[in-house]
Design an enzyme around this catalytic site. Structure first.
Site, short mmCIF file in Angstrom:
data_model
loop_
_atom_site.label_atom_id
_atom_site.label_comp_id
_atom_site.label_asym_id
_atom_site.label_seq_id
_atom_site.Cartn_x
_atom_site.Cartn_y
_atom_site.Cartn_z
N MET A 153 36.86 35.06 41.04
CA MET A 153 36.56 34.59 42.43
C MET A 153 35.97 35.55 43.23
O MET A 153 36.87 36.40 44.09
CB MET A 153 37.84 33.97 43.09
CG MET A 153 37.79 33.42 44.26
SD MET A 153 37.24 34.19 45.81
CE MET A 153 38.12 35.76 45.94
N PRO A 154 34.91 36.19 42.90
CA PRO A 154 34.31 37.26 43.69
C PRO A 154 34.11 36.81 45.20
O PRO A 154 33.70 35.68 45.42
CB PRO A 154 33.21 37.90 43.02
CG PRO A 154 33.06 37.12 41.77
CD PRO A 154 34.19 35.96 41.85
N LEU A 155 34.26 37.82 46.10
CA LEU A 155 33.87 37.56 47.53
C LEU A 155 32.64 38.68 47.49
O LEU A 155 32.66 39.97 47.15
CB LEU A 155 35.04 38.06 48.45
CG LEU A 155 34.40 38.47 49.96
CD1 LEU A 155 33.62 37.45 50.35
CD2 LEU A 155 35.60 39.14 50.55
N PHE B 198 33.65 42.07 45.78
CA PHE B 198 34.87 42.36 45.95
C PHE B 198 35.36 41.17 44.80
O PHE B 198 35.41 40.08 44.81
CB PHE B 198 35.52 42.02 47.08
CG PHE B 198 35.25 42.87 48.30
CD1 PHE B 198 35.69 43.88 48.69
CD2 PHE B 198 33.89 42.52 48.89
CE1 PHE B 198 34.99 44.88 49.69
CE2 PHE B 198 33.27 43.20 49.84
CZ PHE B 198 33.98 44.47 50.15
#
Length: 135
Positions: free
Chosen positions: A1-3, A72
């Protein structure tokens, strides 16, 4: 789940900006195997003079078309996986006309306790969401 934060200079069409975001997301899906709808992007356009990305000693100059990408994500991926992601993002952006010298990526790792998806809770910690397996 990258931001993913994407910073770029104003002047591209809305379709071009969306194409950049789509290319970056597809690279992450392909390399890390995340679900297609596991997408969190913040796209910010700036006047060209508000992005300063000078030569870091590699001997090339960036253009006003530079794209600064911050990823992130959960810690634990190998250096090889990160390098594969950098290459995939570069290749995807190159395929839509972004110059190689204009792809700048920063990678920030964190843990499950560092995410809240709403309601003031750390859903990975509370068990409302399972911590994703890393690839």
């Amino acid at each position: 789940m990258p931001l993913v934060r994407i910073d770029l200079a104003t002047g591209r069409t809305p379709e071009a900006v969306r194409g950049i975001a789509d290319a970056i997301h597809q690279a992450i899906v392909d390399v890390y195997g995340i679900p297609v709808r596991d997408r969190f992007h913040v796209i910010t356009e700036h006047p060209a003079q508000q992005i300063i990305a000078e030569d870091a000693g590699l001997g090339f100059e960036r253009t006003e078309g530079v794209i600064v990408i911050q990823v992130f994500t959960q810690r634990g991926r190998t250096d090889e996986a990160k390098a594969a992601l950098y290459r995939a993002i570069h290749d995807a952006l190159s395929a839509i006309g972004v110059a190689s010298e204009d792809v700048f990526i920063g990678y920030v790792e964190n843990g499950p306790q560092d995410w809240s998806f709403g309601f003031g809770r750390a859903q990975y910690v509370t068990g409302e969401l399972g911590v994703p397996a890393l690839r």
